[in-house]
Design an enzyme around this catalytic site. Structure first.
Site, PDB file in Angstrom:
ATOM      1  N   ASP A  70      -7.864  49.239 -33.741  1.00  0.00           N
ATOM      2  CA  ASP A  70      -8.159  50.257 -34.746  1.00  0.00           C
ATOM      3  C   ASP A  70      -7.027  50.319 -35.783  1.00  0.00           C
ATOM      4  OD1 ASP A  70      -9.833  52.504 -35.514  1.00  0.00           O
ATOM      5  OD2 ASP A  70      -8.163  53.784 -34.922  1.00  0.00           O
TER       6      ASP A  70
ATOM      7  N   GLU B  12      -8.858  46.028 -37.660  1.00  0.00           N
ATOM      8  CA  GLU B  12      -9.567  46.789 -38.696  1.00  0.00           C
ATOM      9  C   GLU B  12      -8.615  47.080 -39.848  1.00  0.00           C
ATOM     10  OE1 GLU B  12     -11.719  51.145 -39.240  1.00  0.00           O
ATOM     11  OE2 GLU B  12      -9.791  50.970 -38.269  1.00  0.00           O
TER      12      GLU B  12
END
Ligand code: CA
Length: 627
Positions: A341, A370
């Site tokens: 993330d 990400e």
């Protein structure tokens, strides 16, 4: 208090209590206690012979550890400003045997705390595990919203948030059992990898279902199931040819994380004991040669939201903790990959260390980061092999291709012009020159943070088909969000809760059931069958996985690209125009020679290509050429 009770009773039954005290008083009478040791177990046979244990408990830092086990040596012991923590450095010999042993923590006045610790045997060929690749199509599930397979875990006693299906930001009860029960469905559709939004414990008072605020890095949230259930999911999925990708978060934890009430050091958290500072989200500052130092600092040190304390990975104990935690999960749950993330928000040197430590332990193991920026020059900075002007390198193999995703929607919703419409998609792909390995990008039409693609395309089913076909036939590793196969959308609201709505059929009383097709509309049924055929077809076409790609600049609302290798040539023609369109083929002479015969990949219709081809309105024509 407990010690007091034992003492009173001991006046009466001295003998029994003597045994009782001998067994457990060290923790109770002397004040030291052990609450946790992390990692909770470790493995023999790892590349890295070092292991650092984080030991937590009342005044545990005042004790001296002892271990007697062949091949295991304590090389250092660290205390911090908080006496409730101890960090023990261990070195494991190459030929150390799996087994368990006591960690004895001894104090100066005879206090003793004992903990049984286990070294498990590393799985056979664990280092050379398979990992996700271009062959795969990743199915992304928001686990709270897929299937409620076990209603007994919907609310857990002692946890802060229980089930409330009427609240779109609340917990709806989906769990690992629900996914396990439907692995056949996932396999039958043609998905070969599973990415779940985080399933580690997130014991927040509200808005906990998304999972991105961790309260325990070593524990699956009991509302999803147990650690064993997670391992079981991985095993059963693997038996069906589906690998498990774990979502991890190194940037922040939850304000309810167990260590937040008693932090190990004074620098565990960025801006610890200081005024709240939110990140500026200015990812360019990490690359920008003109960036002001304070902007760069706020980008990395700043918090995402007040509920998510920003971790200081420059603290060497925390860095080791996070690295070992990831390796532990790979080994423990036999993972197929990791999705990280908010990749650019932690300290970037740490992310380099983290990715390379994993790569050393599992060479080639894939992590996808990400980085939500609409600019390949920024995203490519993070990919392994990129020659950055500042010398930054890492071992991150895959990055999410956000620019392509945004360009895809623009291509299909904007008016055609020299600088809008299909040209956006063409130019986004053209910027692959930024990437050291564009074939390793994760491509998607949407995910859990974006409006669903059917919504983005204004519920236009033809454009939806074009978008999905493009994602599944362009370079990269495709990812599809759950429910896309049945055209899930959210016309009334763009809120996260609406985007991540419940998968129909996942709850017992659902009137529509996407697993059995009960109540699905004709359009939903058509798309489900169509997508399944496309996914199954993609599985066995190496030319899509590893072939080259050549595309031609869009013209008059038509965009053509080829995928090819020494065996096959595939031609894809996107006709964005509403009306039937005729396309002259002379421009594509490199691939389409006169009298080339072509087979439609899905209708199997075979025909000769002459100088022109007729294209239906709003369509993508998929051909295999026979040169
Ligand atoms: Ca449940």
């Amino acid at each position: 208090m407990l010690a007091g009770i034992i003492f009173k009773r001991c006046n009466r039954i001295i003998f029994i209590c003597f045994i009782l005290i001998g067994f457990q008083t060290p923790n109770l009478l002397r004040g030291q206690s052990l609450e946790r040791i992390e990692p909770p177990h470790w493995y023999t046979g790892m590349q890295n012979p070092h292991l650092q244990l984080m030991v937590y408990g009342n005044d545990i830092g005042l004790l001296i550890p002892e271990i007697k086990y062949d091949g295991l040596q304590i090389t250092d012991v660290h205390t911090t400003e908080n006496p409730n923590y101890l960090f023990i450095d261990l070195q494991l010999s190459k030929d150390i045997k799996p087994g368990s042993f006591d960690i004895l923590l001894r104090g100066s006045k005879g206090a003793k705390v004992r903990h049984r610790y286990e070294l498990k045997k590393r799985k056979k060929n664990a280092a050379a595990r398979t990992t996700f690749s271009n062959k795969d199509v990743v199915y992304l599930i928001t686990p709270d919203r897929f299937v409620n397979g076990d209603s007994s875990n919907d609310s857990i006693k002692g946890m802060k948030e229980g089930i409330n299906r009427n609240d779109e930001s609340g917990r709806h009860g989906g769990d690992l059992k629900g996914i396990i029960d439907n692995l056949d469905y996932i396999q039958d559709m043609g998905f070969t990898a599973l990415w779940l939004n985080p399933v580690t414990e997130s014991d927040q008072p509200k808005y906990s279902y998304h999972g991105y605020a961790t309260t325990d890095y070593y524990k699956i949230d009991p509302r999803y199931g147990s650690n064993k259930d997670y391992v079981n999911l991985s095993k059963l999925a693997k038996e069906k040819g589906i690998g498990l990708i774990m979502d991890m978060i190194a940037n922040h934890c939850s304000h309810e994380h167990w260590w937040m009430s008693d932090l190990p050091t004074n620098d565990w958290i960025n801006y610890q004991n200081q005024k709240y500072q939110e990140t500026n989200h200015s990812k360019y500052t990490l690359l920008d040669p003109h960036a002001a130092e304070i902007d760069r600092e706020i980008m990395t040190h700043g918090w995402f939201v007040p509920r998510m304390p920003d971790l200081n990975q420059n603290n060497k104990f925390l860095a080791t903790y996070l690295i070992q935690n990831s390796i532990w999960w790979i080994e423990y749950a036999d993972l197929y990959g990791i999705r990280q993330d908010t990749y650019s928000y932690p300290f970037k040197q740490f992310m380099s260390d983290w990715t390379c430590a994993i790569d050393r332990e599992y060479p080639g193991f894939k992590i996808v980061g990400e980085e939500w920026v609409n600019d390949p020059s920024v995203i490519s900075y993070w990919q392994k092999g990129k020659m950055n002007p500042d010398g930054y390198t890492s071992c991150l193999q895959s990055v999410v291709d956000f620019p392509l995703s945004m360009a895809l929607t623009q291509a299909l919703t904007e008016e055609e012009s020299w600088d809008s419409g299909l040209i956006k998609l063409y130019e986004s792909l053209a910027q692959d020159y930024h990437y050291p390995d564009a074939n390793n990008l994760l491509v998607m039409a949407d995910n859990h943070d974006m409006s669903r693609i059917f919504q983005q395309l204004n519920q236009d089913i033809e454009y939806f088909k074009i978008a999905l076909t493009y994602i599944l036939t362009t370079r990269g590793i495709p990812q599809i969000y759950y429910g896309t196969e049945i055209l899930m959308d959210h016309p009334a609201s763009n809120s996260h809760g609406s985007i991540r709505s419940d998968f129909p059929g996942g709850w017992k009383k659902d009137s529509i059931n996407a697993f059995t097709n009960k109540g699905l509309s004709d359009n939903q049924l058509e798309i489900k069958h169509w997508l399944k055929e496309l996914l199954q077809w993609r599985k066995n076409n190496d030319v899509i996985h590893n072939g080259q790609l050549t595309h031609y600049a869009p013209k008059d609302g038509v965009y053509v690209y080829f995928r090819y290798d020494t065996e096959k040539i595939l031609m894809f023609i996107i006709n964005k125009n509403k009306q039937e369109t005729e396309l002259a083929l002379s421009r594509f002479i490199k691939f389409v020679q006169p009298e080339t015969s072509a087979t439609n990949l899905f209708s199997k219709e075979k025909f000769k290509l002459d100088s022109r081809i007729r294209l239906s309105g709003k369509s993508i024509t998929c051909l295999e050429l026979d040169n």
